[in-house]
Structure formats: C-alpha cells, structure tokens
Enzyme design. Structure first.
Site, short mmCIF file in Angstrom:
data_model
loop_
_atom_site.label_atom_id
_atom_site.label_comp_id
_atom_site.label_asym_id
_atom_site.label_seq_id
_atom_site.Cartn_x
_atom_site.Cartn_y
_atom_site.Cartn_z
N SER A 65 0.85 -1.19 0.00
CA SER A 65 0.00 0.00 0.00
C SER A 65 0.88 1.24 0.00
O SER A 65 2.01 1.19 0.52
CB SER A 65 -0.88 0.03 1.26
N TYR A 109 -1.72 -0.74 10.67
CA TYR A 109 -1.88 -1.19 9.28
C TYR A 109 -0.71 -0.69 8.43
O TYR A 109 -0.09 -1.45 7.68
CB TYR A 109 -3.22 -0.68 8.72
N LYS A 151 2.31 -2.69 6.31
CA LYS A 151 2.53 -2.53 4.87
C LYS A 151 3.98 -2.13 4.58
O LYS A 151 4.54 -2.50 3.55
CB LYS A 151 1.52 -1.54 4.28
N1 LIG Z 1 -8.77 -0.41 -1.32
C1 LIG Z 1 -7.74 0.41 -1.11
O1 LIG Z 1 -7.89 1.67 -1.09
C2 LIG Z 1 -6.37 -0.14 -0.90
C3 LIG Z 1 -5.28 0.76 -0.90
C4 LIG Z 1 -4.00 0.26 -0.70
C5 LIG Z 1 -3.79 -1.08 -0.56
N2 LIG Z 1 -4.85 -1.95 -0.56
C6 LIG Z 1 -4.56 -3.37 -0.38
O2 LIG Z 1 -5.18 -4.11 -1.41
C7 LIG Z 1 -5.43 -5.44 -0.94
C8 LIG Z 1 -6.84 -5.86 -1.29
O3 LIG Z 1 -7.74 -4.97 -0.68
P1 LIG Z 1 -9.17 -4.61 -1.31
O4 LIG Z 1 -9.27 -3.14 -1.26
O5 LIG Z 1 -9.39 -5.32 -2.58
O6 LIG Z 1 -10.11 -5.19 -0.16
P2 LIG Z 1 -11.52 -5.96 -0.17
O7 LIG Z 1 -12.31 -5.61 -1.36
O8 LIG Z 1 -12.08 -5.74 1.17
O9 LIG Z 1 -11.06 -7.49 -0.31
C9 LIG Z 1 -10.30 -8.11 0.67
C10 LIG Z 1 -10.17 -9.57 0.33
O10 LIG Z 1 -9.35 -10.22 1.30
C11 LIG Z 1 -10.05 -11.32 1.86
N3 LIG Z 1 -9.58 -11.49 3.22
C12 LIG Z 1 -9.69 -10.63 4.27
N4 LIG Z 1 -9.08 -11.12 5.35
C13 LIG Z 1 -8.56 -12.33 5.01
C14 LIG Z 1 -7.81 -13.31 5.67
N5 LIG Z 1 -7.47 -13.18 6.95
N6 LIG Z 1 -7.44 -14.43 5.00
C15 LIG Z 1 -7.77 -14.57 3.69
N7 LIG Z 1 -8.48 -13.68 3.00
C16 LIG Z 1 -8.87 -12.56 3.64
C17 LIG Z 1 -11.52 -10.97 1.68
O11 LIG Z 1 -12.38 -12.10 1.63
P3 LIG Z 1 -13.01 -12.87 2.89
O12 LIG Z 1 -13.68 -11.84 3.72
O13 LIG Z 1 -13.91 -13.87 2.27
O14 LIG Z 1 -11.86 -13.52 3.58
C18 LIG Z 1 -11.48 -10.31 0.33
O15 LIG Z 1 -11.44 -11.29 -0.70
C19 LIG Z 1 -5.10 -5.43 0.56
O16 LIG Z 1 -3.79 -5.95 0.74
C20 LIG Z 1 -5.09 -3.95 0.91
O17 LIG Z 1 -4.25 -3.66 2.01
C21 LIG Z 1 -6.13 -1.52 -0.73
#
Ligand SMILES: NC(=O)c1ccc[n+]([C@@H]2O[C@H](COP(=O)([O-])OP(=O)(O)OC[C@H]3O[C@@H](n4cnc5c(N)ncnc54)[C@H](OP(=O)(O)O)[C@@H]3O)[C@@H](O)[C@H]2O)c1
Length: 256
Positions: A148, A161, A165
């Site tokens: 991130s 968090y 990261k």
């Molecule tokens: N969205 C943003 O603005 C943003 C910005 C920077 C970085 N990121 C990074 O991008 C990545 C994906 O995030 P996203 O925004 O796509 O989030 P999201 O839409 O909430 O999806 C998160 C995914 O992770 C799974 N998950 C959560 N906890 C888990 C665990 N303990 N074990 C296995 N699976 C798990 C969830 O499914 P289940 O609930 O079924 O497990 C879901 O498939 C993350 O690493 C996040 O830190 C996101």
C-alpha cells in the site's frame, strides 16, 4: 511481425489470496484471461466459488480454495492441496490483508495489533516461504505482494496497518534477494486509494474523500481493475528481469 507474448500465462498455476472481491478478484480474472489456472482464495469458499464461476463462464480456468492467511495450519493445508493436485506453483499474489482499526496510534489494542500483524505480515511471510519453495522445485516463479502507499507514507489513524505494509515492502526485498538464485522473483505493488469494500468508509464519506483526493494528482480514486494490469506485468515474463521492485499505482500520490 510476430513477437513473443511475454504476458501469456498459459500452463501457469497461480494463487491469488483475497480474491473473492475487490482488487484480488480483478487480478484473478486478468491472470485467468491471460491463460493461468487461478486458485481463488479467501476465507469464504462460497464467495471464492462465485468468482471462479465467472472466470469459467468467460472461458478461463480456476478453482476455489478457502484459506485464512492469519492461520498457519490453513496456509499449510492450502499448499498441501496445491502441491498434491498440481505439483507446482508459478505465481503467488499476496493480496489478502486486514485493517481492523482506525484511531489514534496510542490507543491500539494488543488484540488488534496481533490480528493485523498475523494476517498482514505473518500471513504474507509464510504464504511466501511455502510458495517460493514450491516454485523453486520447477525452476522458479513470481511473487507479487500487494502492499500500500501507506507502507511509505503512514495513513492517518491507520498506524499499525501502515506499519505492516512497510514490513511487506521490506519483506519483498528480502525475498527478492534470497530467492533470486532459485529463479523466484518478488515484487511489490502499492495501490493508492481504491474503490473497494476495504476503503468504503474513506470513499463513501464525502468530507474524508475530498481531503484524500486533495493529495492525489489525478484527483480520483482507482477502480480495482486498474491494479490488475500491474499485477499481471509483475507476475509474467514481461517482468523477467524485475525483482525487488516497488511499483506505485497511486494516481501520483507518492510523487507529490
Ligand atoms: N482499497 C484500497 O484503497 C487499498 C489501498 C491500498 C492497498 N490496498 C490493499 O489491497 C489489498 C486488497 O484490498 P481490497 O481493497 O481489494 O479489499 P476488499 O475488497 O475488502 O477485499 C479483501 C479480500 O481479502 C479477503 N480477506 C480478508 N481477510 C482475510 C484473511 N485473513 N485471510 C484470507 N483472505 C482474507 C476478503 O475475503 P473474505 O472476507 O472472504 O476472507 C477479500 O477477498 C489489501 O492488501 C489492501 O491492504 C487496498
């Protein structure tokens, strides 16, 4: 003129964690569209199966395997299944992460600290140790760690968090250096603010969103599909000489 398609993933086996929705689902779909057999993983088998069904309906190849990456036994079980069934691994996308606490850093509860570290650091680390060992058996592969921008600039009131990261960025370089001789590359992808469930509080609160976008030169949030191309690049032979890299996909946020 014919040039080799270095983005072609035909015959490759890929694991994408956190692939039941958001960024992970988009990465899973794009890897499958480029020929990989994708193991769609998250904690909920049914949600993973729904993504698999979509990939298969589009002519791709995928299967669902539930795994909570905060649980060591579940990581071991996932790899036992993958090795038993496929005997190889070519691509690991470490994408599943948690961010359970928004608040002042000095109020971080030990339970929240532990959960965040267990999933975001220990989960990525042991998914990678198992993954790199399996990749090495067949000459190598590619690990992509979804970190991130908060690993570089801590998110306000997202202290633990952000710290995890930053650790993922460091972990990326450590695996890159130590696994290069086994043919395993390891790179990090740093998303900026992206429109997913994960960021819904930020994206759906107009005052917070306005404040956040003031620091983003492109003045908009990303769509999850905009992260997938970068993951495909790092996973594929197009990035065959790239390891230890940190790729910002952030609308310019870290360049200001
Ligand atoms: N969205 C943003 O603005 C943003 C910005 C920077 C970085 N990121 C990074 O991008 C990545 C994906 O995030 P996203 O925004 O796509 O989030 P999201 O839409 O909430 O999806 C998160 C995914 O992770 C799974 N998950 C959560 N906890 C888990 C665990 N303990 N074990 C296995 N699976 C798990 C969830 O499914 P289940 O609930 O079924 O497990 C879901 O498939 C993350 O690493 C996040 O830190 C996101």
């Amino acid at each position: 003129m014919t040039t080799p398609d270095t983005f072609d993933l035909t015959g490759k086996i890929a694991i994408v964690t956190g692939a039941s929705r958001g960024i992970g689902a988009e990465i899973a779909r794009l890897l499958a569209a480029h020929g990989a057999h994708v193991i769609v993983s998250s904690r909920k088998q049914a949600d993973c199966q729904a993504v698999v069904d979509g990939i298969v309906a589009d002519g791709g190849s995928a299967e669902a395997m539930a795994c909570h990456i905060g649980e060591m036994e579940q990581i071991a079980s996932l790899y036992a299944q993958v090795e038993g069934k496929h005997g190889r691994l070519d691509i690991l996308i470490n994408n599943a992460a948690t961010n359970p606490y928004f608040g002042h850093i000095t109020d971080t509860e030990p339970s929240v600290f532990q959960k965040t570290v267990d999933v975001n650091i220990r989960g990525y680390f042991y998914m990678s140790t198992h993954g790199a060992r399996l990749m090495a058996k067949n000459g190598g592969g590619s690990i992509v760690n979804v970190a991130s921008v908060n690993g570089v600039v801590p998110g306000f009131q997202q202290g633990i968090y952000s710290i995890t990261k930053a650790a993922v960025i460091s972990m990326t370089k450590a695996f890159a250096v130590e696994c290069a001789e086994q043919g395993v590359r390891c790179n990090a992808l740093l998303p900026g603010l992206t429109d997913t469930k994960f960021a819904s509080v930020l994206v759906n609160t107009p005052a917070i969103l306005k404040q956040a976008l003031a620091h983003v030169p492109m003045r908009r949030v990303a769509q999850p599909s905009e992260m997938a191309g970068a993951a495909l690049y790092l996973a594929s032979d197009a990035a065959s000489y790239t390891t230890g890299a940190v790729l910002n996909v952030d609308g310019g946020y870290l360049s200001v």
